[in-house]
Write a protein that holds these residues in place. Structure first.
Motif, short mmCIF file in Angstrom:
data_model
loop_
_atom_site.label_atom_id
_atom_site.label_comp_id
_atom_site.label_asym_id
_atom_site.label_seq_id
_atom_site.Cartn_x
_atom_site.Cartn_y
_atom_site.Cartn_z
N TYR A 20 0.84 -1.20 0.00
CA TYR A 20 0.00 0.00 0.00
C TYR A 20 0.88 1.26 0.00
N ALA A 21 1.90 1.24 0.83
CA ALA A 21 2.71 2.45 1.02
C ALA A 21 3.49 2.85 -0.22
N ILE A 22 3.91 1.88 -1.01
CA ILE A 22 4.66 2.22 -2.24
C ILE A 22 3.80 3.09 -3.15
N GLU A 23 2.56 2.68 -3.36
CA GLU A 23 1.67 3.49 -4.20
C GLU A 23 1.25 4.76 -3.47
N GLY A 24 1.10 4.68 -2.17
CA GLY A 24 0.76 5.87 -1.39
C GLY A 24 1.84 6.94 -1.47
N LYS A 25 3.07 6.52 -1.53
CA LYS A 25 4.18 7.48 -1.65
C LYS A 25 4.07 8.24 -2.98
N THR A 26 3.74 7.54 -4.04
CA THR A 26 3.58 8.20 -5.34
C THR A 26 2.44 9.20 -5.30
N ILE A 27 1.33 8.81 -4.69
CA ILE A 27 0.19 9.73 -4.56
C ILE A 27 0.61 10.95 -3.74
N TYR A 28 1.31 10.71 -2.64
CA TYR A 28 1.77 11.82 -1.80
C TYR A 28 2.67 12.77 -2.60
N GLU A 29 3.60 12.21 -3.33
CA GLU A 29 4.53 13.04 -4.10
C GLU A 29 3.81 13.86 -5.18
N ASN A 30 2.74 13.28 -5.76
CA ASN A 30 2.01 13.98 -6.82
C ASN A 30 1.02 15.01 -6.30
N LEU A 31 0.41 14.76 -5.15
CA LEU A 31 -0.66 15.63 -4.68
C LEU A 31 -0.34 16.46 -3.43
N ILE A 63 -6.97 6.76 -1.29
CA ILE A 63 -6.83 7.38 0.03
C ILE A 63 -6.26 6.36 1.03
N ALA A 64 -6.68 5.11 0.90
CA ALA A 64 -6.16 4.06 1.78
C ALA A 64 -4.64 3.92 1.59
N THR A 109 -2.03 4.95 4.40
CA THR A 109 -1.16 3.87 4.88
C THR A 109 0.29 4.32 4.80
N TYR A 110 0.65 4.98 3.72
CA TYR A 110 2.02 5.52 3.61
C TYR A 110 2.29 6.52 4.74
N LEU A 111 1.41 7.50 4.89
CA LEU A 111 1.66 8.56 5.86
C LEU A 111 1.67 8.06 7.31
N TYR A 112 0.83 7.07 7.60
CA TYR A 112 0.76 6.57 8.97
C TYR A 112 1.72 5.41 9.24
N ASN A 113 2.69 5.20 8.32
CA ASN A 113 3.70 4.17 8.55
C ASN A 113 5.12 4.67 8.26
N ILE A 114 5.27 5.96 8.18
CA ILE A 114 6.59 6.57 8.05
C ILE A 114 6.73 7.61 9.15
N TRP A 115 7.88 8.22 9.25
CA TRP A 115 8.13 9.30 10.21
C TRP A 115 7.79 8.86 11.64
N GLY A 116 8.11 7.61 11.95
CA GLY A 116 7.92 7.12 13.31
C GLY A 116 6.57 6.52 13.60
N GLU A 117 5.65 6.57 12.66
CA GLU A 117 4.33 5.97 12.84
C GLU A 117 4.36 4.53 12.35
N SER A 118 3.53 3.68 12.92
CA SER A 118 3.42 2.29 12.46
C SER A 118 2.00 1.80 12.73
#
Length: 151
Positions: A41-52, A118-119, A123-132
């Protein structure tokens, strides 16, 4: 005895690999995720984050001074996943307090994002920067979008 020479280096490497990262939480990213489902999930979430999102919040999620609030290490972000999901989908206006600092801007809505997108993003945002927090599923996103919340 000779056949056991390889055991010590292999065991040592495994032990080292299992110790986790020594990076500060604010610098932990995709490479620090260990769960394969979360990683998918996070791999695709990272791309969405970077784009939006990264254009305003920054690749490191630290925001933009007093204009754009941080996500990385932000109490406002950490305290309510449902609110974050609703803000991503519906946008937000007005004053908010993030880490003791007031922000009074507009975050645009992303009404075209699907629940699965959005999932993956959350998932990306809530599993990086110290979140898990693990996988945030499309059904969880749907549940939060149907709730009445502060956003």
């Amino acid at each position: 005895m000779r056949c056991f020479r390889w055991i010590l280096p292999v065991f040592g490497s495994l032990l080292f690999a299992c110790q986790g990262s020594n990076k500060p939480d604010s610098e932990k990213g995709l490479a620090d995720i260990r769960d394969t489902k979360v990683m998918q999930y996070a791999i695709e979430g990272k791309t969405i984050y970077e784009n939006l999102c990264a254009n305003c919040h920054g690749l490191d999620g630290m925001g933009l001074g007093r204009l754009i609030p941080p996500i990385n290490g932000a109490d406002y972000f950490k305290e309510d996943i449902g609110r974050t999901i609703r803000i991503i989908k519906n946008g937000q206006e007005g004053s908010i307090i993030v880490n003791g600092m007031e922000y009074n801007g507009v975050m645009p809505a992303n009404p075209k994002l699907t629940n699965i997108e959005i999932a993956k993003l959350t998932t990306y945002l809530y599993n990086i920067w110290g979140e898990s927090r693990g996988v945030i599923s499309p059904s969880t996103v749907e549940k939060y979008l149907n709730e009445k919340g502060s956003n």
